[in-house]
Design a protein around this motif. Structure first.
Motif, short mmCIF file in Angstrom:
data_model
loop_
_atom_site.label_atom_id
_atom_site.label_comp_id
_atom_site.label_asym_id
_atom_site.label_seq_id
_atom_site.Cartn_x
_atom_site.Cartn_y
_atom_site.Cartn_z
N ARG A 55 16.98 31.48 72.50
CA ARG A 55 16.19 32.67 72.82
C ARG A 55 16.03 33.59 71.62
O ARG A 55 16.90 33.72 70.78
CB ARG A 55 16.84 33.43 73.96
N HIS A 56 14.89 34.28 71.62
CA HIS A 56 14.70 35.35 70.67
C HIS A 56 13.72 36.35 71.26
O HIS A 56 12.92 36.01 72.12
CB HIS A 56 14.20 34.82 69.32
N SER A 57 13.77 37.55 70.82
CA SER A 57 12.97 38.61 71.41
C SER A 57 11.49 38.43 71.11
O SER A 57 11.12 37.98 70.03
CB SER A 57 13.43 39.96 70.87
N GLY A 58 10.64 38.78 72.07
CA GLY A 58 9.20 38.70 71.85
C GLY A 58 8.57 40.08 71.77
O GLY A 58 7.39 40.23 71.92
N VAL A 59 9.39 41.12 71.53
CA VAL A 59 8.89 42.49 71.54
C VAL A 59 8.09 42.79 70.28
O VAL A 59 7.00 43.33 70.33
CB VAL A 59 10.06 43.48 71.68
N HIS A 60 8.62 42.45 69.13
CA HIS A 60 7.99 42.79 67.85
C HIS A 60 6.97 41.73 67.46
O HIS A 60 7.09 40.57 67.83
CB HIS A 60 9.07 42.93 66.77
N PHE A 62 6.60 40.24 64.75
CA PHE A 62 7.14 39.19 63.91
C PHE A 62 8.12 38.28 64.65
O PHE A 62 8.57 37.27 64.11
CB PHE A 62 7.84 39.79 62.68
N SER A 63 8.49 38.64 65.88
CA SER A 63 9.44 37.84 66.64
C SER A 63 8.86 36.46 66.96
O SER A 63 7.73 36.33 67.40
CB SER A 63 9.79 38.54 67.96
N GLY A 64 9.67 35.43 66.70
CA GLY A 64 9.23 34.08 66.97
C GLY A 64 8.19 33.55 66.01
O GLY A 64 7.56 32.53 66.28
N TYR A 75 14.03 34.21 62.38
CA TYR A 75 14.43 35.49 61.80
C TYR A 75 14.43 36.55 62.90
O TYR A 75 13.59 36.52 63.80
CB TYR A 75 13.44 35.91 60.71
N GLY A 76 15.37 37.49 62.79
CA GLY A 76 15.43 38.61 63.70
C GLY A 76 15.50 39.91 62.93
O GLY A 76 15.83 39.93 61.74
N SER A 77 15.18 41.00 63.59
CA SER A 77 15.20 42.31 62.91
C SER A 77 16.60 42.90 62.92
O SER A 77 17.35 42.77 63.88
CB SER A 77 14.23 43.27 63.60
N GLU A 110 9.46 44.63 56.19
CA GLU A 110 8.19 44.43 56.88
C GLU A 110 6.99 44.57 55.96
O GLU A 110 5.99 43.85 56.12
CB GLU A 110 8.10 45.41 58.06
N ASP A 111 7.07 45.44 54.99
CA ASP A 111 5.95 45.60 54.05
C ASP A 111 5.72 44.32 53.26
O ASP A 111 4.57 43.94 52.98
CB ASP A 111 6.21 46.77 53.11
#
Length: 267
Positions: A55-60, A62-64, A75-77, A110-111
């Motif tokens: 699992r990984h978050s789909g909020v941002h 860049f997620s997934g 990668y995760g934040s 992120e930049d």
């Protein structure tokens, strides 16, 4: 759709099938609540976001989308200096500090991700006309589901026939004094036939869904590509989602951008 079946031709009683005989589902039996195309795209995205239960978050945005070239993890934040004026968000391999060996891939701010995406997207846009032409010339061959749909109908019919044969077998055993060993062998053979047909049907259905989803994904990709009359100057979140399949980070100066049409651009 749950199947009801009769216990006997004599008593004419019916009960819900709770597993006594095989069950199957009939596709397109009712009007869809949401468009099938939308449903398939969503399901495809969910499957990609949870491969092998990782699992990984789909909020941002860049997620997934960003993958470690060393171990294959996403990668995760991470928030650095969260309680100071130097607070910033970086992206790094989720597996970096798990296990005995940590991944050597770098963290990214992120930049940097946005800047490198603009460069990769602009390289893609330089070949826009060729990419669109190639898809238009090959789409009917690559994504034709006609033969698979014919096979799907044949298998669905086979399942209906085998279900009726199982029903007849049960009814006959309930009304006629059969050799129970012979009955069991006959019943088991029909159930095995049903199971094999069901597996084949599921496989063909997955193949159809895969082709349809892939064609829809590429159509959306090309639609966004066609809209871009000029090279990008700034990061566009919509284009990021529409164009990028994933990015593999190998090192700080080696990142591979994989676009949804299969094109790979190394930055």
């Amino acid at each position: 759709m749950k199947i009801s079946y009769g216990n006997s031709r004599m008593d004419k009683k019916w009960k819900n099938n709770e597993g006594e005989i095989p069950q199957y589902y009939v596709e397109n039996n009712h009007e869809a609540i949401i468009e099938p195309a939308v449903f398939d795209l969503v399901q495809s995205e969910l499957e990609k976001r949870n491969p092998a239960n990782k699992r990984h978050s789909g909020v941002h945005i860049f997620s997934g989308k960003i993958k470690c070239g060393a171990c294959g993890s996403w990668y995760g934040s991470k928030v650095w200096h969260s309680n100071s004026k130097y607070r910033r968000t970086v992206w790094q391999c989720n597996h970096k500090f798990n296990g005995q060996e940590k991944c050597s891939t770098p963290h990214l701010d992120e930049d940097t991700i946005k800047e490198l995406f603009v460069k990769a997207a602009n390289k893609l846009l330089e070949d826009k006309d060729e990419i669109i032409a190639n898809f238009e010339s090959m789409k009917d061959v690559l994504y034709d589901t006609g033969p698979l749909e014919t096979k799907q109908i044949e298998l669905q019919n086979e399942m209906e026939i085998v279900t009726e044969l199982i029903q007849q077998c049960i009814n006959e055993n309930a009304n006629v004094a059969l050799d129970q060993g012979e009955y069991q062998r006959r019943y088991d053979g029909l159930v095995q036939r049903f199971g094999t047909t069901k597996e084949d049907l599921e496989k063909v259905s997955r193949q159809i869904k895969g082709k349809v989803t892939r064609r829809q994904t590429l159509a959306a990709f090309l639609n966004e590509l066609k809209k871009q009359d000029e090279l990008l100057t700034d990061f566009d979140p919509l284009l990021w989602h529409s164009l990028i399949e994933h990015v593999t980070v190998n090192s700080s100066d080696d990142m591979n951008f994989v676009f949804k049409n299969g094109t790979e651009i190394n930055i």
